[in-house]
Design an enzyme around this catalytic site. Sequence first.
Site, short mmCIF file in Angstrom:
data_model
loop_
_atom_site.label_atom_id
_atom_site.label_comp_id
_atom_site.label_asym_id
_atom_site.label_seq_id
_atom_site.Cartn_x
_atom_site.Cartn_y
_atom_site.Cartn_z
N LYS A 262 0.78 -1.16 0.03
CA LYS A 262 -0.02 0.17 0.03
C LYS A 262 0.88 1.21 -0.12
O LYS A 262 2.11 0.96 0.47
CB LYS A 262 -0.82 -0.03 1.33
CG LYS A 262 -2.22 0.72 1.08
CD LYS A 262 -3.36 0.00 0.47
CE LYS A 262 -4.43 0.83 0.57
NZ LYS A 262 -5.77 0.06 -0.27
N GLY B 235 -24.20 3.34 -2.43
CA GLY B 235 -22.99 4.17 -3.43
C GLY B 235 -22.80 3.24 -4.56
O GLY B 235 -23.77 2.56 -5.10
P1 NAD Z 1 -19.60 4.91 -1.85
O1 NAD Z 1 -18.96 6.04 -1.17
O2 NAD Z 1 -19.73 5.06 -3.41
O3 NAD Z 1 -20.76 4.47 -1.34
C1 NAD Z 1 -20.88 4.38 0.01
C2 NAD Z 1 -22.49 4.85 0.49
O4 NAD Z 1 -22.62 4.68 1.82
C3 NAD Z 1 -22.66 6.27 -0.08
O5 NAD Z 1 -23.74 6.34 -0.72
C4 NAD Z 1 -22.95 6.97 1.41
O6 NAD Z 1 -23.66 7.99 1.18
C5 NAD Z 1 -23.57 5.91 2.32
N1 NAD Z 1 -23.24 5.81 3.53
C6 NAD Z 1 -22.19 6.53 4.41
N2 NAD Z 1 -22.53 6.61 5.58
C7 NAD Z 1 -23.69 5.87 5.82
C8 NAD Z 1 -24.40 5.51 7.02
N3 NAD Z 1 -24.15 5.69 8.05
N4 NAD Z 1 -25.61 4.76 6.82
C9 NAD Z 1 -26.02 4.72 5.68
N5 NAD Z 1 -25.40 4.77 4.55
C10 NAD Z 1 -24.00 5.74 4.69
O7 NAD Z 1 -18.46 3.65 -1.82
P2 NAD Z 1 -18.43 2.52 -2.27
O8 NAD Z 1 -17.31 2.23 -3.65
O9 NAD Z 1 -19.88 1.93 -3.22
O10 NAD Z 1 -17.75 1.51 -1.43
C11 NAD Z 1 -18.63 0.89 -0.18
C12 NAD Z 1 -17.82 0.16 0.59
O11 NAD Z 1 -17.31 -0.80 0.08
C13 NAD Z 1 -16.64 1.09 1.54
O12 NAD Z 1 -16.66 0.65 2.73
C14 NAD Z 1 -15.44 0.64 0.66
O13 NAD Z 1 -14.48 0.78 1.14
C15 NAD Z 1 -15.75 -0.86 0.32
N6 NAD Z 1 -14.89 -1.46 -0.77
C16 NAD Z 1 -15.30 -0.91 -2.22
C17 NAD Z 1 -14.67 -1.27 -3.14
C18 NAD Z 1 -14.94 -0.67 -4.85
O14 NAD Z 1 -14.93 -1.58 -5.72
N7 NAD Z 1 -15.64 0.62 -4.93
C19 NAD Z 1 -13.85 -2.35 -3.10
C20 NAD Z 1 -13.62 -3.20 -1.79
C21 NAD Z 1 -14.29 -2.53 -0.88
#
Ligand code: NAD
Length: 347
Positions: free
Chosen positions: A80, A182
């Site tokens: 990382k 999200g």
């Molecule tokens: P994102 O930011 O697009 O979506 C997260 C969503 O959660 C947002 O719409 C936000 O408004 C909502 N949110 C935040 N706090 C909240 C709460 N207290 N209650 C309800 N909703 C809430 O992120 P993402 O890319 O969709 O990723 C989601 C999770 O998955 C994160 O933890 C990220 O680290 C993990 N992740 C993502 C990926 C990827 O490919 N994007 C890969 C591995 C892990």
Amino acid sequence: MSVFEHPEFDRHQQVVFGSDAASGLRAIIAIHDTTRGPALGGLRIYPYASEADALTDVLRLSRGMSYKSAMAGLSLGGGKAVIIADPHTEKTPAMLQAMGRLVESLGGRYITAEDSGSGEADMQIIAEETSHVSGLAQSGEDSGDPSPYTAWGVFCALKSAVRHGLGRSELEGLRVAVQGVGQVGAHLARHLHAAGAQLVLTDVNRQALALLAEELGAEAVAPEAIFDADVDLFAPCAMGAVLDEDIVERLKARVICGAANNQLATPEIADRLMARGILYTPDYVANAGGVMDIAGQRLDGHDHDAAMRRIEGIGTTLDELFARAAREDSSPAQIADIMARERFGRG
Ligand code: NAD
């Protein structure tokens, strides 16, 4: 600030501090383990309050990547990188180019990619200085966004968890609560809807929530109400540390499977879930679809179908993991860590 004595050190193979006075770059690259291959891990750009905070974060995340890549069956190790800077106000092309030179100086032992604070445009700038960059969009339709692949992986993981936790092979009529709609959560909700599941959705972003609920004919609830939803499965797709003692007591779901990183507030929560008869799907196994896609780009370019097939292997890995957890009367989280360490030779 000691590195070798650091609580998160865990026998890292290499930790590199890099700086560039002209651009203001201050960065750390951590390489945890390269037994399975070069260390792949994203670049986080964040205004850490101190160098010590940046070191703690990079060591923790780098170690996590060794586990994730090993369980994804990739020929990659864990690493990382972090840059200590505000991505909105301090990130500049010169800083990213200097970062590219730092990555290049490691000769391919570390491969960088996007993470919070860094996007695809930043990777393009870094790629001016080094070829050890992944997660770049190629010509054609693919945007380089890993979230559809992450969501597909979570969906495959979820089917395995439902088989093991609920003894059912169909998702038709399954009641699922999705926390966070999200990038990943919305894709996952669409897969579940197409498979006939009944959805309860929440998000702090009310507009995104209302739009998706209407599209899928799903129930929308307030963020705090999602934990009390009368569902079979809870899919955390918002933020980390969501599963603490209080929440675990409130959940009605018998299975947990979602995309969020570091879902357990403390490692002990895994035992608490087990005691309550809730099957927990280890987060870093379920959410590896994105990294599998990024790694796959280095193997066979942007072949969407090949990526989707590879990602389906997450379900097979989990079948093995859940069966072993049941046999050994251990939590799936503990078995995931053991299996990962076996795979990178620290078992
Ligand atoms: P994102 O930011 O697009 O979506 C997260 C969503 O959660 C947002 O719409 C936000 O408004 C909502 N949110 C935040 N706090 C909240 C709460 N207290 N209650 C309800 N909703 C809430 O992120 P993402 O890319 O969709 O990723 C989601 C999770 O998955 C994160 O933890 C990220 O680290 C993990 N992740 C993502 C990926 C990827 O490919 N994007 C890969 C591995 C892990």
